[in-house]
Design a protein around this motif. Structure first.
Motif, PDB file in Angstrom:
ATOM      1  N   THR A 425     -22.661 -27.985 -16.055  1.00 59.56           N
ATOM      2  CA  THR A 425     -23.266 -26.587 -15.952  1.00 59.56           C
ATOM      3  C   THR A 425     -22.196 -25.698 -15.375  1.00 59.56           C
ATOM      4  OG1 THR A 425     -25.450 -27.823 -15.632  1.00 59.56           O
ATOM      5  CG2 THR A 425     -25.111 -25.388 -14.974  1.00 59.56           C
ATOM      6  N   ILE A 426     -22.448 -24.244 -16.143  1.00 58.16           N
ATOM      7  CA  ILE A 426     -21.570 -23.347 -15.454  1.00 58.16           C
ATOM      8  C   ILE A 426     -22.417 -22.347 -14.454  1.00 58.16           C
ATOM      9  CG2 ILE A 426     -20.346 -20.960 -16.147  1.00 58.16           C
ATOM     10  CD1 ILE A 426     -19.322 -22.337 -18.455  1.00 58.16           C
ATOM     11  N   TYR A 427     -22.001 -22.223 -13.573  1.00 58.98           N
ATOM     12  CA  TYR A 427     -22.504 -21.353 -12.501  1.00 58.98           C
ATOM     13  C   TYR A 427     -21.842 -20.034 -12.101  1.00 58.98           C
ATOM     14  CZ  TYR A 427     -25.393 -25.401 -11.108  1.00 58.98           C
ATOM     15  OH  TYR A 427     -26.312 -26.380 -11.213  1.00 58.98           O
ATOM     16  N   ALA A 428     -22.538 -18.769 -12.085  1.00 59.99           N
ATOM     17  CA  ALA A 428     -21.752 -17.609 -11.747  1.00 59.99           C
ATOM     18  C   ALA A 428     -21.672 -17.538 -10.185  1.00 59.99           C
ATOM     19  CB  ALA A 428     -22.266 -16.395 -12.320  1.00 59.99           C
ATOM     20  N   VAL A 429     -20.695 -17.282  -9.572  1.00 64.04           N
ATOM     21  CA  VAL A 429     -20.636 -17.247  -7.804  1.00 64.04           C
ATOM     22  C   VAL A 429     -20.119 -15.855  -7.737  1.00 64.04           C
ATOM     23  CG1 VAL A 429     -20.314 -19.519  -7.740  1.00 64.04           C
ATOM     24  CG2 VAL A 429     -18.280 -18.207  -7.931  1.00 64.04           C
ATOM     25  N   GLU A 430     -20.261 -15.571  -6.257  1.00 61.65           N
ATOM     26  CA  GLU A 430     -19.933 -14.298  -5.669  1.00 61.65           C
ATOM     27  C   GLU A 430     -18.404 -13.767  -5.956  1.00 61.65           C
ATOM     28  OE1 GLU A 430     -21.283 -14.013  -1.613  1.00 61.65           O
ATOM     29  OE2 GLU A 430     -23.267 -15.046  -2.298  1.00 61.65           O
ATOM     30  N   ASN A 431     -17.535 -14.798  -5.681  1.00 57.21           N
ATOM     31  CA  ASN A 431     -15.959 -14.442  -5.670  1.00 57.21           C
ATOM     32  C   ASN A 431     -15.106 -15.462  -5.830  1.00 57.21           C
ATOM     33  OD1 ASN A 431     -15.739 -15.638  -2.811  1.00 57.21           O
ATOM     34  ND2 ASN A 431     -16.691 -13.977  -2.025  1.00 57.21           N
ATOM     35  N   LEU A 432     -13.913 -15.408  -6.002  1.00 58.97           N
ATOM     36  CA  LEU A 432     -12.820 -16.328  -6.274  1.00 58.97           C
ATOM     37  C   LEU A 432     -12.703 -17.274  -5.342  1.00 58.97           C
ATOM     38  CD1 LEU A 432     -10.640 -17.077  -8.222  1.00 58.97           C
ATOM     39  CD2 LEU A 432      -9.110 -15.683  -6.712  1.00 58.97           C
ATOM     40  N   GLU A 433     -12.866 -16.856  -4.005  1.00 63.89           N
ATOM     41  CA  GLU A 433     -12.911 -17.893  -2.895  1.00 63.89           C
ATOM     42  C   GLU A 433     -13.984 -19.186  -3.241  1.00 63.89           C
ATOM     43  OE1 GLU A 433     -11.407 -20.173   0.179  1.00 63.89           O
ATOM     44  OE2 GLU A 433     -10.382 -18.341  -0.631  1.00 63.89           O
ATOM     45  N   ILE A 434     -15.335 -18.471  -3.552  1.00 63.96           N
ATOM     46  CA  ILE A 434     -16.239 -19.399  -3.437  1.00 63.96           C
ATOM     47  C   ILE A 434     -16.120 -20.400  -4.722  1.00 63.96           C
ATOM     48  CG2 ILE A 434     -18.963 -19.618  -3.875  1.00 63.96           C
ATOM     49  CD1 ILE A 434     -19.269 -17.203  -2.154  1.00 63.96           C
ATOM     50  N   ALA A 435     -15.546 -19.696  -5.702  1.00 71.91           N
ATOM     51  CA  ALA A 435     -15.185 -20.253  -7.068  1.00 71.91           C
ATOM     52  C   ALA A 435     -14.323 -21.494  -6.963  1.00 71.91           C
ATOM     53  CB  ALA A 435     -14.964 -19.597  -7.995  1.00 71.91           C
ATOM     54  N   ARG A 436     -13.405 -21.427  -6.003  1.00 69.59           N
ATOM     55  CA  ARG A 436     -12.321 -22.540  -5.657  1.00 69.59           C
ATOM     56  C   ARG A 436     -13.022 -23.410  -4.960  1.00 69.59           C
ATOM     57  NH1 ARG A 436      -7.513 -18.259  -4.165  1.00 69.59           N
ATOM     58  NH2 ARG A 436      -6.624 -17.965  -6.321  1.00 69.59           N
TER      59      ARG A 436
END
Length: 673
Positions: A425-436
């Motif tokens: 599943t693809i999730y959109a997150v707040e920023n690059l740090e959380i994505a990493r």
């Protein structure tokens, strides 16, 4: 006016089919479902009745706005509820008003409510005011901090989970996502092409269609999304990871060919996913088409009874080549969507299901997705399993570059550096740090799973099921011939047990394929092959998915194997075996020991591990265990009649001379099917 079906009357009355069915039920009319016919006279009466209600509403005098003092006089007291308590039965209880009266009063105002129904704030205030109360909703204090142990991935999964439990009032209807399935050459692709060409051509003359694995059409002002990759392999592949994109399945059956092996396989996949099925009987324009024979096969082979035969399966005759019946099919899709109540959370970060991923020339790795919740925007940081990316471009199914995608909208995401796995599943997150952080966490988890993953055997699967209350064994059966398959199914069904339910998820003729493995994987099942080979690709997938494939040459070996495995998980039968009888002749009080019974053995024996039942005048006094068993002053393990012995019980001391004793042992007897 001619007789009408329920859904046709609902259109005339400008209300949803669900609402009309509720109204008809309240009026005492016996209608089975949305396809039931209502006779001409009843239609006329209903139209008059609803028109009268509308007229009454229109002619009602406009109420003078009440002064604040007047309202204060009417209100008896204030009742306080939390958002979770906004339920009709809870509100009735707090007001001290019978639930039936609340429902009746609201029905008189034209609002149909059911017991245990959740209420919105406006309706709840209206009910309270009707009965002389002021409603105050007390918001519960929300703790903002999240437990340190709760990872970022768990937080985001919990967020989307809670949208459907805690924010039910904020959910909105979502356009249905439809997958077309069926046997090869029955016209799945032709049907999809016909719908796409006619509908999209109507919307945009000269529009270029971008191949993104799905497309969206508008029918009667409402959107429908079709997954443009026919076949149940993709359908099961997505479901294997819990990412179910499909809301409705259209099962295509050719009128000149009937129900075929792949039709049955496709239906079993849809059934396992618990997705509603609409049957489209295609090729009705052909001279040898036989719609009634096809319906008969739906009943005999799939147990799908058409609505016009008194069942609940919607069957629509169509011709994908000429376009005949396609409007009716689209109408039925929207009808099923209304009845199912497909919802989404229309704001906030997006959650998407990947249909396919590929490397597109000039764009690099891309993911074709359908948005499930929230709004996906350009510039969003997204996570897809162990990889993350920033959305550079969004391209819709018509090849247009768009700024944002809404729920059920198919869209191509450009911006990945690696190819995303369609099973994540693809999730959109707040920023690059959380994505990493999230992608790193998933990568570590996948590596651990890979190391720990091994093949689950039938015996282990049954052992794991012992811990569950309801024990179910899911099987995928494959055989060399129809006769063998029929015999195999009968033999498996004969292994009946009250504790263990055996489900044949799919049964087919031919070798064990990758599709069979994926189906077994999704339902934690085992694949059983009888005189068939396992394809090399299927073996690889079985190894990676941890699915066991068992093949047999002799049917008795197969049945014995299943029988032994199932018997191993049946709870043993517990019985009490009487081993001896005795009588208390004297009771001794011994310092630092307590009460001891002096016993004369009358028959049999007593052992140190025996259980004891004590009777007085033929009535059971108590049951206990032996703490110590002595012969004179020596500790012994066993005493036989007619010897005497001293017994100290573990917990009870309320015995006396003359009490009769029975000694027994607990035995477990292995049960068989």
């Amino acid at each position: 006016m001619p007789r009408l079906r329920v859904y046709e009357l609902a259109k005339k009355l400008n209300m949803s089919t669900k609402e009309l069915l509720q109204e008809l039920e309240e009026l005492g009319l016996d209608v089975k479902n949305h396809m039931s016919y209502i006779d001409e006279e009843t239609v006329k009466l209903l139209l008059e009745l609803f028109e009268e209600e509308e007229d009454v509403e229109k002619t009602k005098p406009v109420a003078r706005p009440k002064k604040e003092e007047d309202v204060e006089e009417e209100v008896i007291e204030e009742i306080i509820v939390t958002p979770e308590e906004l339920q009709i039965n809870t509100l009735a209880l707090k007001m001290g008003v019978p639930l039936n009266k609340v429902i009746q009063d609201m029905f008189m105002k034209g609002v149909v409510l059911k017991p245990n129904q959740k209420l919105d704030e406006k309706t709840a205030r209206e009910i309270a005011k009707m009965h002389g109360y002021r409603l105050r909703i007390q918001q519960e204090m929300k703790t903002e901090h999240v437990s340190v142990e709760e990872s970022k991935l768990q937080q985001i999964e919990k967020y989307f989970e809670e949208l459907y439990t805690k924010l039910t009032n904020e959910l909105s209807p979502r356009p249905p996502v439809v997958t077309v399935m069926g046997h090869v050459d029955h016209g799945k692709t032709t049907l999809l092409d016909k719908i796409r060409k006619t509908r999209i051509a109507e919307q945009e003359a000269g529009g270029i269609t971008q191949s993104i694995g799905a497309y969206q059409i508008i029918h009667n002002g409402r959107k429908i999304t079709f997954i443009d990759t026919p076949g149940h392999e993709l359908f099961t592949e997505m479901r294997a990871r819990g990412a179910q994109a499909t809301d409705i399945v259209v099962l295509v059956v050719a009128a000149d060919d009937g129900v075929m092996p792949q039709t049955m396989e496709a239906y079993n996949h849809a059934k396992a996913a618990n997705v509603p099925v609409i049957v489209a009987i295609n090729k009705i324009d052909k001279p040898n088409a036989n719609v009634e024979m096809t319906k008969q096969q739906l009943v005999s082979k799939l147990n799908l009874i058409p609505e016009d035969w008194g069942g609940d399966t919607i069957v629509v005759p169509i011709s994908a080549r000429t376009g005949q019946g396609i409007d009716d099919l689209l109408e039925m899709i929207l009808l099923v969507a209304d009845m199912k109540g497909i919802k989404c959370y229309p704001k906030g970060p997006a959650r998407c299901v990947v249909i396919e991923s590929k490397v597109e020339r000039g764009l690099g790795p891309v993911a074709n997705v359908i948005v499930k919740d929230g709004i996906l925007k350009i510039g969003d940081y997204v996570v897809s399993g162990p990889i993350h990316a920033r959305v550079r471009t969004l391209i819709d199914d018509k090849g247009r570059h768009i700024k944002a995608a809404e729920p059920s909208q198919p869209v191509m995401i450009v911006g990945f550096e690696e190819l995303p796995d369609p099973r994540h599943t693809i999730y959109a997150v707040e920023n690059l740090e959380i994505a990493r952080q999230i992608s790193e966490e998933i990568r570590n988890r996948l590596e651990k799973e890979k190391r720990a993953k091994r093949r689950v055997t039938l015996e282990e699967l049954l052992k794991m099921m012992e811990e569950k209350e309801k024990k179910e064994l899911n099987l995928v059966l494959k055989a060399d011939t129809v006769g063998s398959l029929s015999a195999l199914q009968s033999a498996v069904e004969s292994l009946k047990s009250e504790e263990i339910k055996v489900n044949v998820v799919h049964a087919g003729v031919g070798p064990v394929t990758e599709s069979d493995i994926m189906l077994a994987s999704t339902c934690d099942g085992v694949v059983i092959g009888f005189r068939v080979k396992v394809e090399s690709q299927a073996r690889k997938v079985a190894e990676s998915e941890g699915v066991q494939v068992k093949t047999y040459e002799i049917i008795y070996d197969l049945i014995d194997s299943l029988k032994l495995a199932m018997e191993g998980m049946l709870k043993p039968q517990i019985i009490e075996e009487l081993v001896g009888r005795g009588e208390i002749k004297k009771v001794f009080e011994i310092k630092r020991v307590g009460k001891v019974a002096g016993i004369q053995m009358l028959e049999g024996k007593v052992t140190r591990d025996s259980k004891v039942k004590v009777y007085r005048n033929g009535v059971l006094l108590f049951t206990d265990e032996i703490d110590s068993l002595k012969h004179f002053k020596e500790d012994v393990n066993q005493i036989e009649a007619p010897q005497e012995c001293g017994i100290k019980f573990k917990s009870r001391t309320d015995f006396q001379e003359g009490d009769e004793l029975e000694f027994y042992q607990i035995k477990e007897i292995k049960r068989t099917l």
